[in-house]
Write a protein that holds these residues in place. Structure first.
Motif, short mmCIF file in Angstrom:
data_model
loop_
_atom_site.label_atom_id
_atom_site.label_comp_id
_atom_site.label_asym_id
_atom_site.label_seq_id
_atom_site.Cartn_x
_atom_site.Cartn_y
_atom_site.Cartn_z
N LYS A 104 0.78 -1.12 0.09
CA LYS A 104 -0.05 0.00 -0.07
C LYS A 104 0.69 1.16 0.01
N PHE A 105 2.00 1.23 0.77
CA PHE A 105 2.75 2.40 0.82
C PHE A 105 4.22 2.02 1.08
N ALA A 106 5.26 3.03 1.17
CA ALA A 106 6.55 2.68 1.63
C ALA A 106 6.78 3.35 2.77
N PHE A 107 7.64 2.49 3.62
CA PHE A 107 8.11 3.04 4.69
C PHE A 107 9.73 3.09 4.97
N VAL A 108 10.39 4.32 5.13
CA VAL A 108 11.77 4.33 5.09
C VAL A 108 12.16 5.10 6.25
N LEU A 109 13.28 4.68 7.17
CA LEU A 109 13.84 5.26 8.26
C LEU A 109 15.19 5.93 8.14
N THR A 110 15.48 6.85 8.43
CA THR A 110 16.69 7.54 8.04
C THR A 110 17.27 8.36 9.48
N HIS A 111 18.38 8.24 9.91
CA HIS A 111 19.09 9.01 11.04
C HIS A 111 20.18 9.89 10.73
N ALA A 150 15.22 -4.43 17.36
CA ALA A 150 14.26 -5.24 18.45
C ALA A 150 13.00 -4.95 17.74
N LEU A 151 12.52 -4.01 17.02
CA LEU A 151 11.09 -3.92 16.54
C LEU A 151 10.95 -4.17 15.12
N GLY A 152 12.06 -4.82 14.54
CA GLY A 152 12.24 -5.41 13.29
C GLY A 152 12.18 -4.32 12.01
N PHE A 153 12.88 -3.58 12.41
CA PHE A 153 13.30 -2.29 11.43
C PHE A 153 14.99 -2.39 11.07
N ARG A 154 15.13 -1.83 9.85
CA ARG A 154 16.43 -1.66 9.33
C ARG A 154 16.21 0.17 8.85
N THR A 185 5.93 1.22 16.74
CA THR A 185 4.92 0.09 17.44
C THR A 185 3.46 0.55 16.72
N TYR A 186 3.08 1.71 16.61
CA TYR A 186 1.77 2.07 15.85
C TYR A 186 1.79 1.60 14.50
N LEU A 187 2.74 1.89 13.75
CA LEU A 187 2.94 1.36 12.28
C LEU A 187 2.88 -0.21 12.35
N LYS A 188 3.75 -0.73 13.26
CA LYS A 188 3.44 -2.22 12.87
C LYS A 188 2.00 -2.87 13.20
N THR A 189 1.64 -2.26 14.10
CA THR A 189 0.28 -2.74 14.58
C THR A 189 -0.81 -2.46 13.80
N ARG A 190 -0.87 -0.98 13.47
CA ARG A 190 -2.10 -0.48 12.68
C ARG A 190 -1.96 -0.99 11.09
N TYR A 191 -0.63 -1.36 10.62
CA TYR A 191 -0.60 -1.32 9.22
C TYR A 191 0.37 -2.70 8.94
N ALA A 192 0.32 -3.74 9.52
CA ALA A 192 1.03 -4.90 9.81
C ALA A 192 0.71 -5.68 8.25
N GLY A 193 1.61 -6.12 7.46
CA GLY A 193 1.44 -6.54 6.15
C GLY A 193 1.00 -5.53 5.00
N GLU A 194 0.77 -4.23 5.34
CA GLU A 194 0.53 -3.37 4.35
C GLU A 194 1.52 -2.44 3.56
N TYR A 195 2.65 -2.48 4.15
CA TYR A 195 3.88 -1.39 3.93
C TYR A 195 4.80 -2.27 3.27
N TRP A 196 5.80 -1.68 2.45
CA TRP A 196 7.04 -2.09 2.26
C TRP A 196 8.00 -1.27 2.98
N HIS A 197 8.74 -2.07 3.73
CA HIS A 197 9.80 -1.38 4.50
C HIS A 197 10.98 -1.63 3.92
N ALA A 198 11.52 -0.38 3.28
CA ALA A 198 12.94 -0.44 2.65
C ALA A 198 13.92 0.60 3.20
N LEU A 199 15.07 0.23 2.85
CA LEU A 199 16.45 1.15 2.91
C LEU A 199 16.05 2.17 1.89
N PRO A 200 16.72 3.35 2.00
CA PRO A 200 16.65 4.39 0.94
C PRO A 200 17.23 3.96 -0.34
#
Length: 310
Positions: free
Chosen positions: A40-47, A67-71, A272-287
């Motif tokens: 449904k949508f993409a999810f990207v984390l940067t620091h 610990a929350l399953g993200f990279r 945690t909200y993302l994982k709970t509310r949108y489980a299976g709906e997003y593409w978690h990707a690196l940039p």
């Protein structure tokens, strides 16, 4: 800091119609191919790691993400307030994270002149090669997108959909990544591999959630509610949720000890909200994965919403 906060509060009053959501930025680029596997949508984390304090907190943040399953991508300043964190960079990549370049010195002077930028670009390209990095983000989100063709990058992440609090506040007004073609190239030609993408242009990845420093340090928000509500809006429209946070401002030891820290619990609650509310709906990707996805599907149709690149 108090002066900056007062300015930010005044800016917020005048930006209610364009921040944190810019109307119209949900418009999909022409012939948008969608996200992999029908997500449904993409999810990207940067620091972005700006100081020695932030550097010291990177492993805690890495552990929290895992610990929350993200990279995520950690962007380091090559010639800033700390030495090249080689061991940390290797540990991050071994654990499936990405490493990027955050400016050169983080002094706000990168774009002062074309001559100086060309000289700095040589150094940045050397660090890109040494670190095996393909992504770049400027300090203070300053940007001249046409100058960045001098960097050997697959993507830049120095812009945003809407952020009136930045020194260069003009947003790109889109929640989608887009292609920045090399002048003089055929931007209609499909790009089939990363090396070709570097030759013909690069992908721009605007951040689409407010930065943590804006929300919690300048505006003194006490919950991640704004992140959550905008996440809901981006998910509804199938865009890219890209968040930029800083370990420099995160307090990992209970209550913040200074006025420039916020509880890392806000970040954890959001994930945690993302994982709970949108489980299976997003593409978690690196940039770099998002950049490959965009480049591989042809550049011309994806950049047409953004004809004036500066």
């Amino acid at each position: 800091m108090e002066v900056r906060r007062r300015i930010a509060l005044r800016t917020r009053k005048h930006a209610t119609g364009v921040w944190p959501i810019m109307p119209g930025s949900e418009q999909r680029p022409q012939h948008w191919p969608g996200w992999p596997d029908g997500k449904k949508f993409a999810f990207v984390l940067t620091h972005d790691v700006e100081s020695t304090v932030g550097l010291e907190r990177c492993r805690d943040l890495m552990q929290l993400d895992m610990a929350l399953g993200f990279r995520s991508s950690f962007n380091f300043v090559p010639e800033g307030d700390y030495q090249d964190p080689r061991d940390l960079r290797e540990e991050l990549t071994q654990n499936g994270f990405e490493v990027g370049i955050h400016d050169l010195r983080h002094d706000g002077r990168l774009y002062q002149s074309d001559k100086e930028f060309r000289r700095n670009a040589v150094s940045i390209n050397r660090y890109l090669a040494e670190w095996g990095a393909v992504g770049f983000r400027s300090a203070f989100m300053l940007h001249k997108l046409d100058w960045l063709h001098q960097l050997n990058v697959a993507y830049d992440a120095s812009t945003f959909d809407t952020d009136p609090f930045e020194p260069q506040p003009e947003g790109r007004h889109t929640i989608f990544p887009f292609w920045v073609p090399q002048p003089g190239t055929n931007d209609e030609a499909p790009i089939t591999n990363q090396s070709a993408a570097v030759r013909n242009g690069y992908v721009e990845l605007p951040y689409t959630l407010p930065q943590d420093s804006t929300l919690f340090i300048l505006l003194r928000e006490t919950t991640p509610e704004i992140w959550m509500r905008k996440l809901d809006w981006i998910a509804k429209h199938g865009g890219m949720v890209l968040l930029d946070t800083h370990p420099d401002y995160m307090s990992f030891n209970g209550s913040p000890q200074t006025a420039t820290e916020y509880p890392v619990a806000f970040y954890r609650e959001f994930l945690t909200y993302l994982k709970t509310r949108y489980a299976g709906e997003y593409w978690h990707a690196l940039p770099n994965e998002v950049a490959r996805h965009v480049a591989a599907r042809g550049s011309g149709t994806i950049c047409r919403l953004h004809p004036q690149l500066t």
